[in-house]
Design an enzyme around this catalytic site. Structure first.
Site, PDB file in Angstrom:
ATOM      1  N   LYS A 143      -9.878   3.943 -13.892  1.00 56.36           N
ATOM      2  CA  LYS A 143     -10.724   3.144 -13.006  1.00 56.36           C
ATOM      3  C   LYS A 143     -12.220   3.328 -13.326  1.00 56.36           C
ATOM      4  O   LYS A 143     -12.585   4.151 -14.146  1.00 56.36           O
ATOM      5  CB  LYS A 143     -10.433   3.496 -11.551  1.00 56.36           C
TER       6      LYS A 143
HETATM    7  C1  LIG Z   1      -4.605  -3.469  -7.738  1.00 55.48           C
HETATM    8  C2  LIG Z   1      -4.168  -2.051  -7.599  1.00 55.48           C
HETATM    9  N1  LIG Z   1      -3.844  -1.585  -6.389  1.00 55.48           N
HETATM   10  C3  LIG Z   1      -3.460  -0.314  -6.198  1.00 55.48           C
HETATM   11  C4  LIG Z   1      -3.381   0.563  -7.251  1.00 55.48           C
HETATM   12  C5  LIG Z   1      -2.922   1.969  -6.992  1.00 55.48           C
HETATM   13  O1  LIG Z   1      -3.927   2.881  -7.280  1.00 55.48           O
HETATM   14  P1  LIG Z   1      -3.584   4.442  -7.380  1.00 55.48           P
HETATM   15  O2  LIG Z   1      -3.054   4.674  -8.751  1.00 55.48           O
HETATM   16  O3  LIG Z   1      -4.895   5.134  -7.137  1.00 55.48           O
HETATM   17  O4  LIG Z   1      -2.589   4.747  -6.335  1.00 55.48           O
HETATM   18  C6  LIG Z   1      -3.713   0.143  -8.535  1.00 55.48           C
HETATM   19  C7  LIG Z   1      -3.620   1.065  -9.662  1.00 55.48           C
HETATM   20  O5  LIG Z   1      -3.674   0.756 -10.800  1.00 55.48           O
HETATM   21  C8  LIG Z   1      -4.110  -1.197  -8.727  1.00 55.48           C
HETATM   22  O6  LIG Z   1      -4.429  -1.655  -9.933  1.00 55.48           O
END
Ligand SMILES: Cc1ncc(COP(=O)(O)O)c(C=O)c1O
Length: 404
Positions: free
Chosen positions: A202
């Site tokens: 990210k």
């Molecule tokens: C659009 C979206 N929502 C939620 C997530 C979930 O994030 P995390 O890996 O921090 O749980 C991601 C992760 O890539 C994502 O791209």
């Protein structure tokens, strides 16, 4: 071993990964400081990171958690979403946006997206039923959804908004960060939380991690409670001089707290975030200028007037202009030592969602059209400008060899 001919090999000798974090000595020293201090789980650095983040976004409360998935789950749980409820989610997203709705026993109602990858208020409005409790706009790739119209729908139908801003730390809408208290108030939104991700790829990272921003005091209190077992407030303080051994469980909460080791990274990453985004934006511009000359490639649509955080740079292949499909295009870039990815396989195409909720290919035309043609190219501040030009040369080479 992948076989490569001379032209392919001449583009790059070493592999360019799709994504890499930018971690410097400050982050390393801060992590070491956490390790030496003895505070390796939730402690003072998490508090500091939350305060810094709240200030950056302009929200009243920032709650650090273990991932964006946890953030979305906690926010929906704190809103009381449960069996019998429906939550509207765009199909073009990572699975966890919809999975968390299932975890709560509620039904994710999927909707299509527009040609800029973002969900539209009218598609959300059409999906509203008497059971709808919340909507989850996903700010795809770091570009804000059309929040004015989406918030209007939420207001009109008395729905909560839990935004998935996993890609959108630093994104601005009408000059304000996503989650800004003033904007939420101006839009008359009652129940509103914005969830961010600090996953390794990210715009800023804590390895794994997430943050929930809100300016709703009651919702914030409930989310904080749920993030650590449902323990009475400031449970972490029980290990400090001012703390006590006593706590009470006020809800059957989760174990989703962030650690000080993660926050040690986040504190320094946040300071560099605007610089990271500026580099991402610069590289995105270089890509878009180069690809504008290739009719085989469509560049991402950008809505002017808002700050794009450029988490992803997603091109689309004009499949009627080239002789290869997306899978071959990715393989041909791989042979030229360029890593890529695809964001995302639409949720309704996954077997679980088809078997459980009856979704089928054909249900969401725009998301499917995008999915069949989309490729995410490397875009991160750790790349050099030469790396960016290597990607461009590789794309030009593959396209040039496969023109119809
Ligand atoms: C659009 C979206 N929502 C939620 C997530 C979930 O994030 P995390 O890996 O921090 O749980 C991601 C992760 O890539 C994502 O791209």
């Amino acid at each position: 071993m992948v076989e490569r001919n001379d032209t392919e090999a001449s583009i790059r000798t070493n592999f360019l990964p799709f994504a890499l974090p930018s971690i410097d000595e400050e982050e390393i020293a801060e992590v070491v400081d956490s390790l030496r201090s003895g505070w390796i789980t939730t402690g003072p650095k998490v508090k500091r990171f939350e305060a810094d983040f709240a200030q950056y976004v302009g929200c009243d409360h920032a709650i650090a958690v273990s991932s964006c998935t946890a953030a979305l789950h906690i926010a929906l749980a704190a809103l009381g979403i449960g069996p019998g409820d429906e939550v509207i989610v765009p199909t073009l997203t990572f699975c966890s946006t919809a999975n968390v709705v299932v975890h709560l026993g509620a039904k994710p109602v999927l909707v299509d997206v527009g040609s800029d990858f973002n969900v539209r208020s009218d598609d959300m409005e059409r999906a509203i039923t008497p059971r709808t409790r919340a909507i989850v706009p996903v700010h795809f790739s770091g570009q804000a959804c059309d929040l004015t119209t989406i918030y209007e729908v939420a207001r009109q139908y008395h729905l909560a908004v839990v935004a998935d801003a996993a890609h959108a730390i630093g994104t601005e809408y009408e000059g304000l960060k996503l989650g800004d208290a003033y904007f939420t108030q101006k839009c008359g939104l009652k129940k509103h939380a914005v969830c961010f991700s600090f996953y390794a790829t990210k715009n800023m990272t804590t390895g794994e991690g997430g943050m929930i921003a809100t300016s709703d005091d009651d919702l914030a209190e409930r989310m904080r409670l749920l993030s650590l077992h449902g323990m009475s407030r400031d449970a972490w303080k029980r290990y400090t001089g001012s703390g006590s051994w006593y706590y009470e469980i006020l809800a059957a909460g989760y174990k989703d707290n962030m650690t000080d080791v993660q926050a040690a990274l986040g504190i320094h990453q946040l300071k560099k975030l605007d610089g990271f985004i500026a580099t991402r934006a610069r590289y995105a511009k270089i890509y878009s200028q180069a690809f504008a000359l290739l009719p085989e490639i469509a560049t991402p649509q950008v809505t002017p007037g808002h700050r794009h955080a450029w988490h992803l740079y997603v091109i689309q292949l004009n499949l009627d202009q080239i002789q290869i499909d997306r899978a071959q295009f990715i393989q041909d870039l791989r042979v030229r030592n360029i890593g890529t990815s695809v964001h995302f396989i639409p949720v309704h195409l996954h077997p679980y969602y088809q078997e459980t909720f009856g979704y089928r290919r054909g249900d969401f035309k725009e998301a499917e059209k995008l999915y069949d043609r989309m490729v995410s190219l490397p875009l991160y501040p750790g790349m050099t400008e030469d790396d960016v030009h290597d990607v461009i040369r590789a794309v030009e080479d593959v396209v040039g060899l496969n023109r119809r």
